[in-house]
Design a protein around this motif. Structure first.
Motif, PDB file in Angstrom:
ATOM      1  N   GLN A  79       0.848  -1.192   0.000  1.00  0.00           N
ATOM      2  CA  GLN A  79       0.000   0.000   0.000  1.00  0.00           C
ATOM      3  C   GLN A  79       0.880   1.238   0.000  1.00  0.00           C
ATOM      4  OE1 GLN A  79      -2.500  -0.309   3.438  1.00  0.00           O
ATOM      5  NE2 GLN A  79      -3.468  -2.194   2.749  1.00  0.00           N
ATOM      6  N   ASN A  80       0.288   2.363  -0.369  1.00  0.00           N
ATOM      7  CA  ASN A  80       0.987   3.653  -0.362  1.00  0.00           C
ATOM      8  C   ASN A  80       2.243   3.642  -1.226  1.00  0.00           C
ATOM      9  OD1 ASN A  80      -0.915   4.729   1.478  1.00  0.00           O
ATOM     10  ND2 ASN A  80       0.208   3.799   3.173  1.00  0.00           N
ATOM     11  N   LEU A  81       2.175   2.969  -2.359  1.00  0.00           N
ATOM     12  CA  LEU A  81       3.338   2.844  -3.238  1.00  0.00           C
ATOM     13  C   LEU A  81       3.785   4.205  -3.775  1.00  0.00           C
ATOM     14  CD1 LEU A  81       5.216   0.641  -4.193  1.00  0.00           C
ATOM     15  CD2 LEU A  81       3.751   0.321  -6.181  1.00  0.00           C
ATOM     16  N   GLU A  82       2.814   5.065  -4.095  1.00  0.00           N
ATOM     17  CA  GLU A  82       3.178   6.390  -4.607  1.00  0.00           C
ATOM     18  C   GLU A  82       3.949   7.190  -3.560  1.00  0.00           C
ATOM     19  OE1 GLU A  82       1.038  10.437  -6.248  1.00  0.00           O
ATOM     20  OE2 GLU A  82      -0.004   8.525  -6.520  1.00  0.00           O
ATOM     21  N   GLN A  83       3.504   7.161  -2.313  1.00  0.00           N
ATOM     22  CA  GLN A  83       4.204   7.865  -1.241  1.00  0.00           C
ATOM     23  C   GLN A  83       5.584   7.250  -1.002  1.00  0.00           C
ATOM     24  OE1 GLN A  83       1.069   6.783  -1.009  1.00  0.00           O
ATOM     25  NE2 GLN A  83      -0.232   8.438  -0.314  1.00  0.00           N
ATOM     26  N   PHE A  84       5.671   5.922  -1.134  1.00  0.00           N
ATOM     27  CA  PHE A  84       6.949   5.236  -0.974  1.00  0.00           C
ATOM     28  C   PHE A  84       7.948   5.709  -2.025  1.00  0.00           C
ATOM     29  CE2 PHE A  84       9.754   1.564  -1.854  1.00  0.00           C
ATOM     30  CZ  PHE A  84      10.305   1.378  -0.601  1.00  0.00           C
ATOM     31  N   ALA A 134      22.621   1.863   3.677  1.00  0.00           N
ATOM     32  CA  ALA A 134      21.696   0.727   3.684  1.00  0.00           C
ATOM     33  C   ALA A 134      21.284   0.362   5.101  1.00  0.00           C
ATOM     34  CB  ALA A 134      22.340  -0.465   2.983  1.00  0.00           C
ATOM     35  N   ASP A 135      22.241   0.301   6.012  1.00  0.00           N
ATOM     36  CA  ASP A 135      21.928  -0.062   7.390  1.00  0.00           C
ATOM     37  C   ASP A 135      21.054   1.002   8.051  1.00  0.00           C
ATOM     38  OD1 ASP A 135      22.070  -1.741   9.673  1.00  0.00           O
ATOM     39  OD2 ASP A 135      23.658  -0.482  10.503  1.00  0.00           O
ATOM     40  N   LEU A 136      21.222   2.240   7.674  1.00  0.00           N
ATOM     41  CA  LEU A 136      20.424   3.328   8.217  1.00  0.00           C
ATOM     42  C   LEU A 136      18.985   3.301   7.687  1.00  0.00           C
ATOM     43  CD1 LEU A 136      20.549   6.042   9.861  1.00  0.00           C
ATOM     44  CD2 LEU A 136      21.023   7.151   7.680  1.00  0.00           C
ATOM     45  N   LEU A 137      18.826   3.018   6.384  1.00  0.00           N
ATOM     46  CA  LEU A 137      17.509   3.165   5.757  1.00  0.00           C
ATOM     47  C   LEU A 137      16.630   1.931   5.799  1.00  0.00           C
ATOM     48  CD1 LEU A 137      18.337   5.302   2.588  1.00  0.00           C
ATOM     49  CD2 LEU A 137      17.331   6.036   4.757  1.00  0.00           C
ATOM     50  N   ASP A 138      17.181   0.729   5.856  1.00  0.00           N
ATOM     51  CA  ASP A 138      16.322  -0.453   5.750  1.00  0.00           C
ATOM     52  C   ASP A 138      15.286  -0.502   6.871  1.00  0.00           C
ATOM     53  OD1 ASP A 138      18.189  -1.187   7.716  1.00  0.00           O
ATOM     54  OD2 ASP A 138      18.780  -3.049   6.735  1.00  0.00           O
ATOM     55  N   ASN A 139      15.714  -0.304   8.097  1.00  0.00           N
ATOM     56  CA  ASN A 139      14.773  -0.310   9.221  1.00  0.00           C
ATOM     57  C   ASN A 139      13.780   0.842   9.149  1.00  0.00           C
ATOM     58  OD1 ASN A 139      15.873  -2.569  10.754  1.00  0.00           O
ATOM     59  ND2 ASN A 139      17.626  -1.250  11.122  1.00  0.00           N
ATOM     60  N   LYS A 140      14.273   2.030   8.795  1.00  0.00           N
ATOM     61  CA  LYS A 140      13.400   3.201   8.740  1.00  0.00           C
ATOM     62  C   LYS A 140      12.297   3.037   7.694  1.00  0.00           C
ATOM     63  CE  LYS A 140      16.561   6.669  10.506  1.00  0.00           C
ATOM     64  NZ  LYS A 140      17.195   7.960  10.319  1.00  0.00           N
ATOM     65  N   LEU A 141      12.668   2.569   6.497  1.00  0.00           N
ATOM     66  CA  LEU A 141      11.665   2.387   5.452  1.00  0.00           C
ATOM     67  C   LEU A 141      10.672   1.289   5.810  1.00  0.00           C
ATOM     68  CD1 LEU A 141      13.884   2.780   2.264  1.00  0.00           C
ATOM     69  CD2 LEU A 141      12.090   4.351   3.053  1.00  0.00           C
ATOM     70  N   ALA A 142      11.148   0.203   6.387  1.00  0.00           N
ATOM     71  CA  ALA A 142      10.257  -0.900   6.781  1.00  0.00           C
ATOM     72  C   ALA A 142       9.242  -0.413   7.816  1.00  0.00           C
ATOM     73  CB  ALA A 142      11.069  -2.066   7.330  1.00  0.00           C
ATOM     74  N   GLU A 143       9.711   0.363   8.770  1.00  0.00           N
ATOM     75  CA  GLU A 143       8.817   0.872   9.807  1.00  0.00           C
ATOM     76  C   GLU A 143       7.853   1.916   9.258  1.00  0.00           C
ATOM     77  OE1 GLU A 143       9.445   3.541  13.753  1.00  0.00           O
ATOM     78  OE2 GLU A 143      10.690   1.722  13.614  1.00  0.00           O
ATOM     79  N   GLU A 144       8.369   2.842   8.464  1.00  0.00           N
ATOM     80  CA  GLU A 144       7.545   3.936   7.944  1.00  0.00           C
ATOM     81  C   GLU A 144       6.445   3.445   7.008  1.00  0.00           C
ATOM     82  OE1 GLU A 144       8.163   8.086   5.384  1.00  0.00           O
ATOM     83  OE2 GLU A 144       9.905   7.088   6.259  1.00  0.00           O
ATOM     84  N   PHE A 145       6.734   2.427   6.191  1.00  0.00           N
ATOM     85  CA  PHE A 145       5.767   1.981   5.180  1.00  0.00           C
ATOM     86  C   PHE A 145       5.212   0.584   5.442  1.00  0.00           C
ATOM     87  CE2 PHE A 145       8.025   5.408   3.142  1.00  0.00           C
ATOM     88  CZ  PHE A 145       6.995   6.124   2.572  1.00  0.00           C
ATOM     89  N   GLY A 146       5.579  -0.013   6.558  1.00  0.00           N
ATOM     90  CA  GLY A 146       5.041  -1.326   6.894  1.00  0.00           C
ATOM     91  C   GLY A 146       5.409  -2.404   5.895  1.00  0.00           C
ATOM     92  N   CYS A 147       6.594  -2.278   5.314  1.00  0.00           N
ATOM     93  CA  CYS A 147       7.022  -3.267   4.325  1.00  0.00           C
ATOM     94  C   CYS A 147       8.084  -4.190   4.937  1.00  0.00           C
ATOM     95  CB  CYS A 147       7.520  -2.616   3.038  1.00  0.00           C
ATOM     96  SG  CYS A 147       8.707  -1.295   3.253  1.00  0.00           S
ATOM     97  N   GLN A 148       8.320  -5.286   4.276  1.00  0.00           N
ATOM     98  CA  GLN A 148       9.233  -6.290   4.784  1.00  0.00           C
ATOM     99  C   GLN A 148      10.678  -5.962   4.403  1.00  0.00           C
ATOM    100  OE1 GLN A 148       8.411 -10.161   3.228  1.00  0.00           O
ATOM    101  NE2 GLN A 148      10.094 -11.128   4.308  1.00  0.00           N
ATOM    102  N   MET A 149      11.587  -6.050   5.377  1.00  0.00           N
ATOM    103  CA  MET A 149      12.996  -5.859   5.107  1.00  0.00           C
ATOM    104  C   MET A 149      13.517  -7.025   4.269  1.00  0.00           C
ATOM    105  SD  MET A 149      14.507  -4.259   8.665  1.00  0.00           S
ATOM    106  CE  MET A 149      16.120  -4.848   8.301  1.00  0.00           C
ATOM    107  N   TYR A 150      14.533  -6.761   3.471  1.00  0.00           N
ATOM    108  CA  TYR A 150      15.182  -7.807   2.694  1.00  0.00           C
ATOM    109  C   TYR A 150      15.899  -8.762   3.650  1.00  0.00           C
ATOM    110  CZ  TYR A 150      18.506 -10.120  -0.382  1.00  0.00           C
ATOM    111  OH  TYR A 150      19.244 -11.072  -1.060  1.00  0.00           O
ATOM    112  N   SER A 151      15.796 -10.044   3.375  1.00  0.00           N
ATOM    113  CA  SER A 151      16.467 -11.024   4.239  1.00  0.00           C
ATOM    114  C   SER A 151      17.012 -12.182   3.405  1.00  0.00           C
ATOM    115  CB  SER A 151      15.498 -11.542   5.306  1.00  0.00           C
ATOM    116  OG  SER A 151      14.412 -12.200   4.685  1.00  0.00           O
ATOM    117  N   GLY A 152      17.796 -11.853   2.389  1.00  0.00           N
ATOM    118  CA  GLY A 152      18.279 -12.903   1.492  1.00  0.00           C
ATOM    119  C   GLY A 152      19.616 -13.425   1.769  1.00  0.00           C
TER     120      GLY A 152
END
Length: 152
Positions: A79-84, A134-152
């Motif tokens: 959801q909220n892809l445009e805002q993302f 990357a380490d700074l933004l992954d958590n912030k983006l996941a929290e802000e947009f409710g999306c799943q962090m990469y875990s590969g």
């Protein structure tokens, strides 16, 4: 060009870049062989910095070998892809030496430069910078947009 698959590379400058990557890992107390990607013909590595996984490739480019770094951040939100996307564009305006991009369903940090004229300190700084962002933004983006962090 995929973000994880290496492309064919002519040797020459690629061997010098490989030696610099090996030196980077050794200075960090890591064995470069333990971090090699199996499908990258000896010219692809990975490492972890905090929650971020960084991929380092030496690839063929139109003018010769290229150093390419990628770090997947998060899967695109449902959801909220445009805002993302707007947030990613705004973040790009504040970054230097790297950018945020998308590939398939992932947002990632990317950086690349030709290996011609590359010195060890520049390679070290570029890896550190991508890892830091990357380490700074992954958590912030996941929290802000409710999306799943990469875990590969």
């Amino acid at each position: 060009m995929g973000i994880f698959g290496a492309q064919k590379v002519s040797h020459g400058l690629s061997l010098e870049a490989k030696a610099m990557v090996d030196a980077y890992f050794q200075r960090r107390g890591l064995n470069p062989a333990d971090h090699m990607l199996s499908d990258a013909s000896g010219l692809g590595w990975w490492l972890m910095e905090g929650s971020a996984k960084i991929f380092i490739f030496v690839q063929d480019g139109p003018q010769g070998a290229i150093l390419r770094l990628t770090s997947p951040l998060v899967h695109l939100p449902k959801q909220n892809l445009e805002q993302f996307y707007r947030r990613l564009l705004d973040l790009n305006g504040t970054l230097s030496s790297c950018a945020i991009s998308t590939h398939e369903d992932l947002a990632l940090v990317v950086a690349q430069r030709p290996t011609f004229g590359l010195v060890q300190e520049e390679l070290d700084d570029l890896v550190w910078h991508v890892a830091y962002v990357a380490d700074l933004l992954d958590n912030k983006l996941a929290e802000e947009f409710g999306c799943q962090m990469y875990s590969g």
